[in-house]
Design an enzyme around this catalytic site. Structure first.
Site, PDB file in Angstrom:
ATOM      1  N   GLU A   1       1.076  -0.867  -0.136  1.00  0.00           N
ATOM      2  CA  GLU A   1       0.184   0.292   0.290  1.00  0.00           C
ATOM      3  C   GLU A   1       0.627   0.972   0.548  1.00  0.00           C
ATOM      4  O   GLU A   1       0.898   1.931  -0.641  1.00  0.00           O
ATOM      5  CB  GLU A   1      -1.231  -0.392   1.163  1.00  0.00           C
ATOM      6  CG  GLU A   1      -2.115  -0.946   1.007  1.00  0.00           C
ATOM      7  CD  GLU A   1      -3.221  -0.662   0.005  1.00  0.00           C
ATOM      8  OE1 GLU A   1      -2.753  -0.343  -1.106  1.00  0.00           O
ATOM      9  OE2 GLU A   1      -4.273  -0.626   0.582  1.00  0.00           O
TER      10      GLU A   1
ATOM     11  N   THR B   1      -5.378   7.132  -4.544  1.00  0.00           N
ATOM     12  CA  THR B   1      -5.456   7.193  -3.710  1.00  0.00           C
ATOM     13  C   THR B   1      -4.268   8.024  -2.929  1.00  0.00           C
ATOM     14  O   THR B   1      -4.664   9.156  -2.128  1.00  0.00           O
ATOM     15  CB  THR B   1      -5.217   5.197  -2.741  1.00  0.00           C
ATOM     16  OG1 THR B   1      -6.458   5.409  -2.867  1.00  0.00           O
ATOM     17  CG2 THR B   1      -5.035   6.380  -1.429  1.00  0.00           C
TER      18      THR B   1
HETATM   19  N1  HSE Z   1      -7.672   5.338   4.977  1.00  0.00           N
HETATM   20  C1  HSE Z   1      -7.485   5.115   3.153  1.00  0.00           C
HETATM   21  C2  HSE Z   1      -7.568   6.588   2.440  1.00  0.00           C
HETATM   22  C3  HSE Z   1      -8.292   3.962   2.392  1.00  0.00           C
HETATM   23  O1  HSE Z   1      -8.312   7.146   2.902  1.00  0.00           O
HETATM   24  O2  HSE Z   1      -6.728   7.207   2.309  1.00  0.00           O
HETATM   25  C4  HSE Z   1      -7.812   4.196   0.620  1.00  0.00           C
HETATM   26  O3  HSE Z   1      -8.147   3.056   0.077  1.00  0.00           O
END
Ligand code: HSE
Length: 307
Positions: A128, A181
């Site tokens: 990630e 993201t």
């Molecule tokens: N918690 C993360 C965000 C999840 O909102 O950036 C991304 O899928």
């Protein structure tokens, strides 16, 4: 030398007030990855279907995580990898997380179960970090474990599965635009106002209390997010209309799925979920953007080997 095929489900992260801390797995959509064990010690991605992604291990989450795990375990084998992306990158339903989790699970199987779940989540979070610019587990933990998962801590990592009302359904509307993201994270402020921090703490506490007491009203009142949604909602076409549509049907609540552009709705019962999906279809079909709608109970099972 073995070949295994792994399925990892899509996930809805944040769930409103659980920003970076809460997520749940859904059924019916996910990534599949095939690992062919080889005698050569290297990791090689040989095919990618369903998305245009880099093949080199430095830039592909699957190659990157597989290489890291095999190196750490001093494995005496390598892998050739076929990736079948069921989840579009940048969709907000855990596309990178599914690929990362399928990888940690598959490589661990080939290694004969060397790592425990906490280590697997740590590895998946490295993936990630590579693609999203943040090290969070709210997608990868439910993707690995199934159900709804709360992250209790990041240093060291601790998490637990939440009790979920039997008949709770999630509906996801995915407008086919890509939202990275990393870009959605860059929009977030470094500091937040005390009143927002208090509201967020109140909401997450209420949401978790609602789960433990199976009190739908508390779950509903605890959903609102003050940390990310106010900054990200402008990136999502028709966001206010989409939220209003949910309210008309007296569902539990709604919000941005992960970092968007997907939005999610929680409701009780399949019938309510289907009514909502119908409403979303009739709202969205007149728009220019292509979209998908998914209806799913909270998926009890996370990543798994399939035939
Ligand atoms: N918690 C993360 C965000 C999840 O909102 O950036 C991304 O899928």
């Amino acid at each position: 030398m073995k070949s295994i095929k792994i399925f990892a489900p899509a996930t809805i992260a944040n769930l409103g007030s659980g920003f970076d801390l809460l997520g749940l797995a859904i059924d019916g959509i996910g990534d599949e990855i095939i690992f062919h064990q080889t005698q050569q010690l290297d990791v090689k991605i040989i095919d990618i279907k369903g998305a245009t992604l880099p093949y080199d291990n430095k830039n592909n989450i699957v190659g990157y995580v597989a290489e890291m795990m095999l190196n750490d375990a001093k494995a005496n084998f390598g892998v050739e990898i076929e990736i079948i992306k069921g989840i579009k990158p940048g969709s907000g339903i855990g596309s990178s997380a599914a690929s990362s989790v399928a990888t940690v699970f598959g490589i661990n199987l080939l290694l004969g179960d060397t790592f425990d779940n906490t280590q697997l989540i740590e590895y998946a979070m490295e993936g990630e970090l590579l693609v999203s610019g943040g090290k969070f587990a709210d997608n990868v933990a439910p993707c690995l474990l199934g159900g709804m998962v709360l992250i209790n801590d990041y240093e060291p990592l601790a998490y637990m599965q939440m009790p979920v009302p039997e008949n709770m359904y999630a509906v996801v509307l995915h407008p086919m635009i890509e939202l990275k993201t990393s870009d959605a994270r860059n929009l977030l402020p470094i500091k937040v106002a005390m009143k927002d921090a208090i509201k967020q703490a109140k909401n997450l506490g209420t949401f978790i209390a609602g789960l433990y007491t199976m009190d739908i009203d508390k779950i509903s009142r605890g959903l609102e997010d003050r940390l990310a949604t106010p900054y990200r909602s402008k990136l999502i076409p028709f966001f206010d209309d989409l939220m209003a549509l949910g309210k008309e049907l007296e569902i539990i609540g709604s919000g941005i799925s992960g970092s968007g552009p997907s939005v999610f709705y929680l409701c009780m019962g399949k019938e309510k979920a289907s009514d909502l999906a119908r409403k979303l279809h009739s709202f969205y079909e007149s728009k220019d953007t292509e979209y998908n709608i998914y209806i799913s109970p909270v998926a009890r099972q996370g990543v798994r080997e399939i035939k």
